[in-house]
Design an enzyme around this catalytic site. Structure first.
Site, mmCIF file in Angstrom:
data_model
loop_
_atom_site.group_PDB
_atom_site.id
_atom_site.type_symbol
_atom_site.label_atom_id
_atom_site.label_comp_id
_atom_site.label_asym_id
_atom_site.label_seq_id
_atom_site.Cartn_x
_atom_site.Cartn_y
_atom_site.Cartn_z
ATOM 1 N N GLU A 1 -6.111 -16.478 12.202
ATOM 2 C CA GLU A 1 -7.495 -17.047 12.279
ATOM 3 C C GLU A 1 -7.778 -17.918 13.355
ATOM 4 O OE1 GLU A 1 -8.235 -18.253 8.279
ATOM 5 O OE2 GLU A 1 -8.632 -16.289 7.395
ATOM 6 N N SER B 1 -11.840 -16.615 9.652
ATOM 7 C CA SER B 1 -11.894 -16.882 8.135
ATOM 8 C C SER B 1 -13.719 -16.822 7.807
ATOM 9 C CB SER B 1 -11.496 -18.260 7.653
ATOM 10 O OG SER B 1 -12.310 -19.187 7.810
#
Length: 320
Positions: A210, A236
Site C-alpha cells: 500500500e 488502503s
C-alpha cells in the site's frame, strides 16, 4: 436453507459468485464510497469462480449508483457508526428502493438477498443518506483509462477534493515509495505536481504494498487539494485526495507508466474517466524501444516465482 443444506446440495461458494453477484457487490461498494482495494478483490474472486469481469462495467455501475455514505477519510463517520445505523444491510435496503440490486440471488447465509433484508431499517438517515438525498449521484469508485493506463486505473472519487476532479500538472517521477517519501518530506513537491510512483505493482513490488505513507504525507502537508498521485501500487481504505492506483499494465510489465519522465504533463479528468500522458506517440514509441526493465527486487524464493506469474491489477493480481 442452512449451510449444511447448501453443502448437501453441492452448492459451493464459487457457485454463488455470478456476474449478477459481482454487480451487487460493486453497487454496494459504490454506495458506501469504500476502498479502491475492492477493484482487486472482486475481479480476483470472479476469476476463481470463472466469471469474466470487464472493468468498464464498474463505471457503468458507478454512474447509476448514488454515494450514500461518507465514511472516514471521506467524511467524519466511522465503521462503528455505520454498524449502529444499520450496517451494510441498511445501505442495501436503501438501494433496493430503485431496484439497484438483484435481490433474488442466493447468499452464503443460505437465504436470498431479499430474505436477508427483511425487517432491516436505516436507523440514521444522516449517516446512511436516503436514496433520494445522496451525498452524490454517482458512486465512490471510478476507473480511468488513457494512454497512461490502457487497461485502467482506480480512484476513490468520493474522497477527492472538488478542485482536483480535473487536474493537469508536471510529473514528479519515483521508482519506489521510499524515494517519493524522502522528496515529499523534504518539501520537494509543489502545488500542481503529479507524483508518479512506479515499480510498486504486483510484479514490481513484488506484492503490491500500500502507498498509504506518501498519500498521507501529501494530505498532511496541506497538498491534498493541489497535488495528485498516480501509482501502479495500491492504497488502503484510509486514503483520500486525488490518489490514483492500480495503473495497468504496471511498469514492471512494460506499461506506459514506466515511460514517464520528469516534467511530462499528465492530465486527469475523473468525471470523464480519463488519464493522459501528454507526450507525442512517436516520443513514447522511442522511449519504449529504449526501455529496459529494472532488475527484480527479489530474485529467489516464492516472491520471485510470484513476480514471474502475477498479472497486473486490472485482472485482480491473479497468478497466470
Amino acid at each position: 436453507m442452512k449451510i449444511m443444506e447448501l453443502i448437501e446440495k453441492d452448492i459451493r461458494p464459487r457457485d454463488i459468485m455470478t456476474a449478477a453477484a459481482f454487480h451487487n457487490a460493486e453497487t454496494v461498494d459504490m454506495a458506501l464510497g469504500c476502498s479502491t482495494n475492492t477493484m482487486l478483490h472482486l475481479p480476483a474472486i470472479a476469476h476463481e469462480a470463472g466469471v469474466e469481469i470487464d472493468l468498464h462495467r464498474v463505471n457503468d455501475i458507478s454512474d447509476k449508483t448514488p454515494n450514500l455514505c461518507h465514511l472516514a477519510p471521506a467524511g467524519d463517520t466511522f465503521m462503528e457508526d455505520l454498524d449502529q445505523a444499520g450496517g451494510v444491510w441498511a445501505v442495501m435496503k436503501e438501494l433496493t428502493k430503485a431496484n439497484l440490486l438483484d435481490t433474488s440471488l442466493l447468499t452464503v447465509t443460505g437465504r436470498t438477498v431479499a430474505e436477508n433484508l427483511e425487517g432491516v431499517v436505516n436507523r440514521d438517515p444522516t449517516l446512511i443518506r436516503p436514496l433520494e438525498e445522496p451525498f452524490s449521484a454517482t458512486g465512490g469508485i471510478n476507473v480511468l483509462y488513457g494512454n497512461l493506463a490502457p487497461d485502467g486505473c482506480v480512484v476513490k472519487q468520493s474522497a477527492v477534493a472538488p478542485e482536483m476532479m480535473v487536474h493537469e500538472g508536471p510529473a514528479r517521477v519515483f521508482d519506489s515509495e521510499e524515494d517519493a517519501i524522502a522528496t515529499i518530506y523534504a518539501g520537494g513537491i509543489k502545488p500542481g505536481d503529479v507524483v508518479v510512483i512506479r515499480y510498486e505493482g504486483p510484479k514490481g513490488g513484488p506484492g503490491m504494498r500500500e502507498m498509504l505513507n506518501p498519500t498521507s504525507a501529501i494530505v498532511g502537508m496541506g497538498l491534498g487539494s493541489t497535488v495528485a498521485l498516480i501509482t501502479d501500487g495500491r492504497f488502503s481504505g484510509a486514503t483520500r485526495g486525488a490518489a490514483i492506483g492500480h495503473v495497468s499494465p504496471e511498469a514492471a510489465a512494460g506499461g506506459p507508466i514506466g515511460l514517464v519522465e520528469e516534467g511530462d504533463i499528465i492530465a486527469i479528468d475523473i468525471p470523464n474517466h480519463r488519464v493522459e500522458l501528454k507526450v507525442a506517440e512517436d516520443v513514447l514509441a522511442a522511449r519504449k524501444a529504449a526501455w529496459v526493465c529494472p532488475e527484480p527486487k527479489v530474485k529467489t524464493g516464492y516472491l520471485a516465482r510470484y513476480a514471474k506469474l502475477v498479472t497486473s491489477a486490472d485482472k485482480g493480481a491473479i497468478l497466470q
